[in-house]
Design a protein around this motif. Structure first.
Motif, PDB file in Angstrom:
ATOM      1  N   ALA A   1      52.394  79.439  59.496  1.00 26.75           N
ATOM      2  CA  ALA A   1      52.863  78.249  58.785  1.00 26.75           C
ATOM      3  C   ALA A   1      53.901  77.587  59.683  1.00 26.75           C
ATOM      4  O   ALA A   1      55.038  78.055  59.788  1.00 26.75           O
ATOM      5  CB  ALA A   1      53.471  78.621  57.439  1.00 26.75           C
TER       6      ALA A   1
ATOM      7  N   SER B   1      56.174  74.412  60.734  1.00 22.03           N
ATOM      8  CA  SER B   1      56.810  73.163  60.312  1.00 22.03           C
ATOM      9  C   SER B   1      57.266  72.407  61.555  1.00 22.03           C
ATOM     10  O   SER B   1      57.611  73.014  62.573  1.00 22.03           O
ATOM     11  CB  SER B   1      58.019  73.445  59.412  1.00 22.03           C
ATOM     12  OG  SER B   1      57.636  74.136  58.241  1.00 22.03           O
TER      13      SER B   1
ATOM     14  N   ASP C   1      55.252  73.029  49.853  1.00 17.91           N
ATOM     15  CA  ASP C   1      54.641  73.151  51.174  1.00 17.91           C
ATOM     16  C   ASP C   1      53.260  72.517  51.213  1.00 17.91           C
ATOM     17  O   ASP C   1      52.850  71.972  52.241  1.00 17.91           O
ATOM     18  CB  ASP C   1      54.557  74.613  51.584  1.00 17.91           C
ATOM     19  CG  ASP C   1      55.906  75.176  52.016  1.00 17.91           C
ATOM     20  OD1 ASP C   1      56.853  74.379  52.156  1.00 17.91           O
ATOM     21  OD2 ASP C   1      56.007  76.399  52.201  1.00 17.91           O
TER      22      ASP C   1
ATOM     23  N   ASP D   1      60.234  75.298  62.362  1.00 14.80           N
ATOM     24  CA  ASP D   1      60.178  76.591  61.668  1.00 14.80           C
ATOM     25  C   ASP D   1      58.801  77.201  61.869  1.00 14.80           C
ATOM     26  O   ASP D   1      57.796  76.474  61.963  1.00 14.80           O
ATOM     27  CB  ASP D   1      60.451  76.417  60.168  1.00 14.80           C
ATOM     28  CG  ASP D   1      60.540  77.757  59.437  1.00 14.80           C
ATOM     29  OD1 ASP D   1      61.269  78.647  59.920  1.00 14.80           O
ATOM     30  OD2 ASP D   1      59.873  77.918  58.397  1.00 14.80           O
TER      31      ASP D   1
ATOM     32  N   ALA E   1      53.802  69.062  51.883  1.00 16.79           N
ATOM     33  CA  ALA E   1      54.194  68.880  53.278  1.00 16.79           C
ATOM     34  C   ALA E   1      53.007  69.017  54.222  1.00 16.79           C
ATOM     35  O   ALA E   1      53.066  68.571  55.370  1.00 16.79           O
ATOM     36  CB  ALA E   1      55.277  69.888  53.655  1.00 16.79           C
ATOM     37  N   GLU E   2      51.923  69.620  53.747  1.00 12.85           N
ATOM     38  CA  GLU E   2      50.695  69.719  54.543  1.00 12.85           C
ATOM     39  C   GLU E   2      49.935  68.391  54.568  1.00 12.85           C
ATOM     40  O   GLU E   2      48.951  68.254  55.287  1.00 12.85           O
ATOM     41  CB  GLU E   2      49.783  70.809  53.974  1.00 12.85           C
ATOM     42  CG  GLU E   2      50.147  72.214  54.400  1.00 12.85           C
ATOM     43  CD  GLU E   2      49.512  72.585  55.727  1.00 12.85           C
ATOM     44  OE1 GLU E   2      48.769  71.758  56.281  1.00 12.85           O
ATOM     45  OE2 GLU E   2      49.762  73.712  56.198  1.00 12.85           O
TER      46      GLU E   2
ATOM     47  N   LYS F   1      52.813  64.446  56.584  1.00 11.41           N
ATOM     48  CA  LYS F   1      52.447  65.796  57.031  1.00 11.41           C
ATOM     49  C   LYS F   1      53.508  66.326  57.977  1.00 11.41           C
ATOM     50  O   LYS F   1      53.708  65.786  59.068  1.00 11.41           O
ATOM     51  CB  LYS F   1      51.092  65.794  57.739  1.00 11.41           C
ATOM     52  CG  LYS F   1      50.628  67.201  58.143  1.00 11.41           C
ATOM     53  CD  LYS F   1      49.207  67.185  58.667  1.00 11.41           C
ATOM     54  CE  LYS F   1      48.755  68.595  59.054  1.00 11.41           C
ATOM     55  NZ  LYS F   1      48.668  69.502  57.875  1.00 11.41           N
ATOM     56  N   THR F   2      54.183  67.387  57.557  1.00  9.88           N
ATOM     57  CA  THR F   2      55.220  68.009  58.374  1.00  9.88           C
ATOM     58  C   THR F   2      54.993  69.514  58.518  1.00  9.88           C
ATOM     59  O   THR F   2      55.877  70.233  58.991  1.00  9.88           O
ATOM     60  CB  THR F   2      56.615  67.760  57.772  1.00  9.88           C
ATOM     61  OG1 THR F   2      56.652  68.259  56.425  1.00  9.88           O
ATOM     62  CG2 THR F   2      56.949  66.271  57.771  1.00  9.88           C
ATOM     63  N   GLN F   3      53.828  69.994  58.096  1.00  9.64           N
ATOM     64  CA  GLN F   3      53.474  71.406  58.255  1.00  9.64           C
ATOM     65  C   GLN F   3      51.990  71.512  58.593  1.00  9.64           C
ATOM     66  O   GLN F   3      51.197  70.626  58.265  1.00  9.64           O
ATOM     67  CB  GLN F   3      53.730  72.201  56.965  1.00  9.64           C
ATOM     68  CG  GLN F   3      55.183  72.425  56.620  1.00  9.64           C
ATOM     69  CD  GLN F   3      55.351  73.366  55.427  1.00  9.64           C
ATOM     70  OE1 GLN F   3      54.430  74.084  55.038  1.00  9.64           O
ATOM     71  NE2 GLN F   3      56.540  73.358  54.838  1.00  9.64           N
ATOM     72  N   THR F   4      51.639  72.619  59.236  1.00 11.67           N
ATOM     73  CA  THR F   4      50.233  72.947  59.436  1.00 11.67           C
ATOM     74  C   THR F   4      50.065  74.454  59.341  1.00 11.67           C
ATOM     75  O   THR F   4      50.990  75.214  59.683  1.00 11.67           O
ATOM     76  CB  THR F   4      49.718  72.445  60.802  1.00 11.67           C
ATOM     77  OG1 THR F   4      48.290  72.634  60.873  1.00 11.67           O
ATOM     78  CG2 THR F   4      50.369  73.178  61.965  1.00 11.67           C
ATOM     79  N   ARG F   5      48.920  74.889  58.859  1.00  9.19           N
ATOM     80  CA  ARG F   5      48.618  76.312  58.749  1.00  9.19           C
ATOM     81  C   ARG F   5      47.374  76.632  59.560  1.00  9.19           C
ATOM     82  O   ARG F   5      46.359  75.943  59.437  1.00  9.19           O
ATOM     83  CB  ARG F   5      48.428  76.716  57.270  1.00  9.19           C
ATOM     84  CG  ARG F   5      49.760  76.961  56.586  1.00  9.19           C
ATOM     85  CD  ARG F   5      49.686  76.931  55.080  1.00  9.19           C
ATOM     86  NE  ARG F   5      50.973  77.326  54.504  1.00  9.19           N
ATOM     87  CZ  ARG F   5      52.078  76.558  54.516  1.00  9.19           C
ATOM     88  NH1 ARG F   5      52.043  75.363  55.071  1.00  9.19           N
ATOM     89  NH2 ARG F   5      53.207  76.998  53.976  1.00  9.19           N
TER      90      ARG F   5
END
Length: 230
Positions: free
Chosen positions: A207, A209, A154, A141, A157-158, A33-37
């Motif tokens: 979003a 990162s 993406d 980001d 990546a979540e 996991k390298t992203q979160t929304r």
């Protein structure tokens, strides 16, 4: 109201807390996991009729924008999670370790602890203090986009697993199972956490990162023919 202006006057290296659920803690720790929304929540001082303009401005300048109201001066709305270079310390379900002392408190974590996850003594993540956090992230980001605009890359990546959806009627009549995708896995995960209506509403989201700072990421597995000691 005057047009929005790009705004980003904060200092470098600011730290802020952020909450993650147990499964996402595991994904953070294993590097998947390298992203979160997170849903964009506009402040009350932005009039409802100006929400569209504000969101379009944020999509172009996600670090933040300044807007002038009809009865007051210029106000600034910044991304609550920070900008590139800022850090996020992760809050998760926790408790004091049996080895804790008044002078040297120590924490244990529900995600990864060997005890039953139904242990009634676990403390909610919202109450985790900074000293107890074991995970530190650095923002790489920040974007603003519609929730359902997430790409397959993406979604992976979540930290979402690849899943598929089945139309039972078509399956009974011999249709092949559709291919699994991380997009569908993210869709199911979002609905599980935020509710079906939230996915259907397709809200604007931050979003974000990031890269894992602490604990140190595990080294990449050695390729075939390599010992990993060179």
């Amino acid at each position: 109201m005057s047009g929005p202006q790009q705004q980003d006057g904060r200092g470098v290296g600011v730290e802020r807390p952020i909450l993650f659920s147990g499964p996402m803690i595991h994904a953070l720790l294993d590097g998947s996991k390298t992203q979160t929304r997170r849903v964009v929540k506009l402040p009350k001082w932005i009039a409802s009729e100006e929400h569209g303009q504000a969101m379009q401005a944020l999509a172009k300048h996600p670090a933040g924008v300044s807007m002038r109201g009809p009865c007051d001066g210029l106000r600034t709305f910044l991304c609550p999670y920070g900008k590139v270079g800022d850090r996020l310390w992760v809050r998760e379900t926790w408790n004091f370790s049996d080895a804790s002392t008044l002078s040297e408190p120590k924490a244990i974590y529900r995600a990864g602890d060997e005890r039953s996850i139904s242990d009634p003594n676990w403390r909610p993540s919202i109450f985790m203090p900074r000293w107890a956090s074991r995970i530190l992230l650095e923002i790489t980001d920040v974007r603003v986009e519609r929730l359902q605009a997430i790409s397959e890359k993406d979604a992976r990546a979540e930290g979402a697993a690849a899943e598929f959806e089945v139309n039972v009627a078509e399956f009974v009549h011999g249709r092949k199972l559709p291919a699994s995708t991380h997009y569908l896995g993210f869709k199911h995960l979002w609905k599980e956490i935020n509710g079906r209506e939230s996915w259907d509403a397709n809200p604007w989201v931050w979003a974000v990162s990031f890269r894992l700072i602490a604990p140190a990421p595990a080294p990449a597995p050695a390729k075939e023919g390599e010992t990993g000691y060179e």
